[in-house]
Motif scaffolding. Structure first.
Motif, mmCIF file in Angstrom:
data_model
loop_
_atom_site.group_PDB
_atom_site.id
_atom_site.type_symbol
_atom_site.label_atom_id
_atom_site.label_comp_id
_atom_site.label_asym_id
_atom_site.label_seq_id
_atom_site.Cartn_x
_atom_site.Cartn_y
_atom_site.Cartn_z
ATOM 1 N N ASN A 1 24.831 39.152 -0.850
ATOM 2 C CA ASN A 1 24.236 39.561 -2.091
ATOM 3 C C ASN A 1 23.335 38.301 -2.189
ATOM 4 N N SER A 2 23.183 37.320 -1.469
ATOM 5 C CA SER A 2 22.174 36.337 -1.450
ATOM 6 C C SER A 2 20.810 36.582 -1.742
ATOM 7 N N ASN A 3 20.126 35.479 -2.658
ATOM 8 C CA ASN A 3 18.558 35.551 -2.726
ATOM 9 C C ASN A 3 18.039 35.296 -1.465
ATOM 10 N N ASN A 4 18.676 34.620 -0.506
ATOM 11 C CA ASN A 4 18.164 34.330 0.741
ATOM 12 C C ASN A 4 18.820 35.238 1.781
ATOM 13 N N PRO A 5 18.095 36.157 2.581
ATOM 14 C CA PRO A 5 18.974 37.143 3.389
ATOM 15 C C PRO A 5 19.840 36.487 4.280
ATOM 16 N N ARG B 1 22.790 31.941 1.803
ATOM 17 C CA ARG B 1 23.195 31.452 0.538
ATOM 18 C C ARG B 1 22.336 31.289 -0.510
ATOM 19 N N ASN B 2 22.743 31.484 -1.824
ATOM 20 C CA ASN B 2 21.571 31.245 -2.813
ATOM 21 C C ASN B 2 20.919 29.826 -3.006
ATOM 22 N N GLN B 3 21.839 28.811 -2.814
ATOM 23 C CA GLN B 3 21.175 27.486 -2.663
ATOM 24 C C GLN B 3 21.082 26.924 -1.315
ATOM 25 N N LYS C 1 13.823 28.111 5.672
ATOM 26 C CA LYS C 1 15.026 28.969 5.945
ATOM 27 C C LYS C 1 15.291 29.088 7.342
#
Length: 784
Positions: free
Chosen positions: A687-691, A694-696, A702
């Motif tokens: 469920n991360s914003n970055n596929p 992780r979120n941070q 990337k």
């Protein structure tokens, strides 16, 4: 001149970054207003000129009331939070049109109010936390002072005899005892490194309790307990010193004490069992309080930095707003910021002065300069001479390595079917061992450089003091100087062999080189980074004697490095056997390969790093009770089995062993890859914003993370070389083995960066910037 944004980001506390003013977002909102104003000015140049003239005239008292204009621009409302807490919430109301786009201005002030409320809330939370620590430490100091006074009174009364001077003590009567082993150990844990930073002397060992006549002095009645939950009376108080189980002597003493106490469940009111407080225990408690005061003082300084930087951020962004809009908002809003809680509260400053006074009085003998060495340690200044010598030794290393390669090529020492096989069996392991070791150290220096660029506080994570913290330039200097010396000595050694000198005399040179580095490592003189060398020795001691020592971050991080240095350890084992048995003198370099105990030792060395790491996981599970440590232990057990089957296959190359190698290595590889990506690096979050990351993320690109994951996967499969028997044409198999070992070291180097990045983000998520040091005394209620 350095821009304020860089200055702001360079001075903020990394673990509290999210709690600081989001200066970049405020600049973005202000830029929107600036762009819109510029667009309108191009269409209405004349109107804008009139506004500018009116604005400049309004600044003069003859043409308008300045204060009236300020007060009529905005109004900042102060009200309580809707949640029912005592926190103040600020909300700005625009009383007139400030910018050409009212919505953009409202958005800016909404963001500004949010940042002010966030800063106030965080400051109040941290202030409360540090004030509670300070109050607790004040009580600890009072108890410590009273106990020290008891020892002084005992000496004044002449109760200490000549025999008891070596272990002077006072006895205290136990009034309560009931607890389990697990509860005892869970509460008795303390990080030994916190104490090592305060003083160079190691903590004293736990002594078994003995009976003596108790000393009783009438004081206020209060109850205190330790990690074991036991309460006893001392000087009219119920007191016991909490001894942490951080080394083998304390661990064994605590276990034996619990076994002795298991036969007695109840204690008589007359003090049938008495617990002795020795001077050693009291000294250890003093060190614990000293370390806690140092950490509290550091946290208070961080909070003062937090206040000052945020105040500067509000001031600078308001100046920019006035410059863009032509309004005078700075005096109005800055008055609100100055009166807000984070800037008006003086509790932190008062507590900081109080802590400094405690430290100077009780731990520095009224010497403020001595106290400041502990409270505000100065970091070593980076000298340009270090950079110069790095360049000098790098040039020497390259020149000597080129000469070594040329001589080795001319003599044919590295060819697969060379007549000079003795060189590959004797001298080459020394060179390859040092090569792997200093390649690892060089990559560690690179990691330090990138950690600093990414604002990762590695010294806090590793709990390094200012004295034993190595900068990346120091690491590069050690690598280049050491490798220049090693390659230079090996170049001389190879040249002497090529000229036909006596083999027996020449072969002493690699052994002397190894001995010289060993002597430098243990040298007691204050040269060659003594504090860092001795810290390394203490970490290696903790690893070797796992699980008897409490495991901290630096211990298991270093143990993970050893898991990637199995070829280096096997070379060290062979070299030790070669020189200790005197094989270098008899030219019988195959002796160590024929002896049975060496072959058995080869098995042990292959899985020994994994065993140490597994024992550390077991100790962490015992201390913390988290099942994840048992799962991690299983990973190292699988690695031990895989390493053992590889060694067995090298001795007996059969189909059965080959199948077992493939099966065990495959299981271990999948296990390790999962733990690398998910647990150690914190990646592969669905469920991360970055596929699949992780979120941070600390790195902007990337793609670097995806590339590192693929590279880690490929390098984890290096064990396939054992199955495929791949080698370079006309190159000795040992050179191929060195190349594969170097790839594993490189894999570990990139693993180190992402492991600490994940640890730093975990600390930042919980705003952990200072260590929480357990205290020796605990207060309990009457019911307890």
């Amino acid at each position: 001149m350095v821009k304020f944004t860089k200055q702001f980001e360079g001075q903020l506390v990394p673990e509290w970054k999210d709690a600081f003013v989001d200066y970049s977002q405020l600049k973005k909102d202000l830029k929107k207003i600036h762009v819109l104003n510029n667009g309108v000015e191009k269409k209405h140049t004349e109107t804008s000129l009139i506004k500018t003239i009116k604005s400049s005239l309004g600044k003069l008292s003859l043409f308008g009331n300045k204060e009236r204009e300020r007060s009529s621009t905005i109004h900042v409302h102060k009200k309580l939070a809707s949640s029912g807490s005592n926190n103040d919430v600020y909300e700005t109301e625009l009383l007139e049109k400030i910018a050409d786009d009212t919505d953009a201005a409202k958005e800016f002030f909404a963001c500004l109010d949010t940042q002010l409320n966030k800063v106030n809330q965080f400051y109040k939370t941290k202030e409360k936390e540090f004030l509670e620590r300070g109050e607790c430490l004040k009580k600890q100091m009072e108890i410590l002072i009273e106990l020290k006074e008891a020892f002084k009174q005992k000496h004044a009364n002449g109760e200490s005899t000549q025999e008891s001077k070596e272990d002077d003590s006072i006895s205290c009567t136990i009034s309560c005892e009931e607890d389990s082993v697990r509860n005892r150990t869970e509460q008795m844990q303390v990080e030994e490194s916190c104490l090592e930073e305060s003083e160079d002397n190691g903590p004293e060992a736990l002594e078994s309790p003995r009976s003596e006549e108790p000393i009783k002095i009438n004081n206020e009645d209060s109850k205190l307990t330790t990690g074991s939950g036991r309460v006893f009376s001392c000087q009219g108080k119920n007191v016991k010193i909490k001894i942490p189980l951080t080394n083998p002597s304390r661990t064994f003493s605590a276990i034996s004490y619990l076994i002795n106490q298991s036969s007695s469940k109840k204690y008589g009111p007359d003090g049938g069992n008495k617990l002795q407080i020795s001077k050693k225990k009291l000294s250890h408690a003093e060190k614990m309080i000293k370390g806690a005061l140092t950490e509290l003082f550091k946290g208070l300084n961080y909070l003062k930095t937090y206040r000052n930087l945020n105040m500067l951020a509000f001031m600078n962004i308001l100046k920019k707003f006035d410059k863009v809009t032509g309004k005078q908002i700075l005096p109005i809003y800055l008055k609100v910021v100055e009166s807000s809680y984070f800037n008006s509260s003086d509790k932190v400053i008062n507590l900081s002065d109080e802590v400094e006074g405690w430290f100077i009085k009780h731990f520095a003998g009224e010497n403020r300069r001595k106290a400041m060495k502990y409270l505000k340690p100065h970091h070593r200044k980076e000298s340009h001479s270090v950079t110069f010598f790095i360049g000098l030794f790098t040039g020497c290393f390259v020149a000597l390595l080129a000469g070594y390669i040329i001589v080795a090529h001319l003599t044919g020492m590295y060819r697969q079917h060379s007549e000079n096989t003795f060189y590959m069996e004797t001298a080459y392991p020394v060179l390859s061992m040092f090569g792997l070791l200093f390649l690892h150290l060089f990559l560690y220096g690179c990691n330090i450089f990138f950690w600093r660029k990414a604002r990762i506080n590695y010294s806090f994570i590793f709990e390094l003091g200012s004295q034993n913290e190595l900068k990346y330039r120091d690491v590069f200097l050690i690598c280049t100087a050491s490798m220049s010396a090693i390659v230079g000595v090996m170049f001389v050694h190879l040249s002497l062999l090529a000229k036909g000198h006596s083999f027996r005399q020449v072969q002493v040179i690699p052994g002397l080189l190894l001995l010289a580095f060993l002597l430098i490592l243990i040298c007691p003189l204050n040269i060659f980074y003594k504090s860092s060398r001795y810290r390394l020795i203490s970490v290696i001691r903790n690893i070797v004697f796992s699980p008897l020592y409490k495991v901290v971050m630096l211990d298991f991080f270093m143990a993970d490095q050893l898991c990637s240095q199995v070829p280096m350890l096997r070379n060290l084992e062979y070299i030790a056997c070669y020189y200790i048995t005197g094989s270098y003198a008899t030219q019988d370099y195959g002796y160590c390969m024929r002896v049975k105990y060496y072959r058995d030792l080869a098995y042990a060395v292959s899985f020994l790093p994994y065993y140490w790491r597994a024992m550390q996981c077991a100790r962490r599970w015992f201390d913390e009770g988290e099942t994840s440590h048992l799962v991690n232990l299983g990973k190292y057990v699988s690695a031990m089995l895989a390493a053992g089957t590889k060694v067995a296959y090298e001795k007996e190359r059969s189909i059965g062993w080959l199948c077992l190698v493939v099966a065990m290595s495959s299981i271990a590889t999948v296990y390790q890859l999962y733990w690398d990506f998910v647990k150690d690096w914190g990646l592969l979050q669905h469920n991360s914003n970055n596929p699949w990351l992780r979120n941070q993320l600390m790195l902007r690109q990337k793609s670097i993370y995806y590339f590192s994951m693929v590279l880690n996967l490929v390098l984890r499969l290096a064990w396939l070389q054992t199955v495929l028997h791949s080698s370079f044409e006309h190159v000795d198999y040992r050179v191929t083995g060195l190349f594969l070992a170097a790839l594993e070291v490189i894999r570990r180097g990139q693993w180190n960066f992402y492991r600490l990045e994940n640890e730093h983000l975990n600390n930042a998520g919980k705003f952990r910037a200072v260590k929480t040091v357990p205290l020796p005394f605990r207060e309990v209620d009457e019911e307890d």
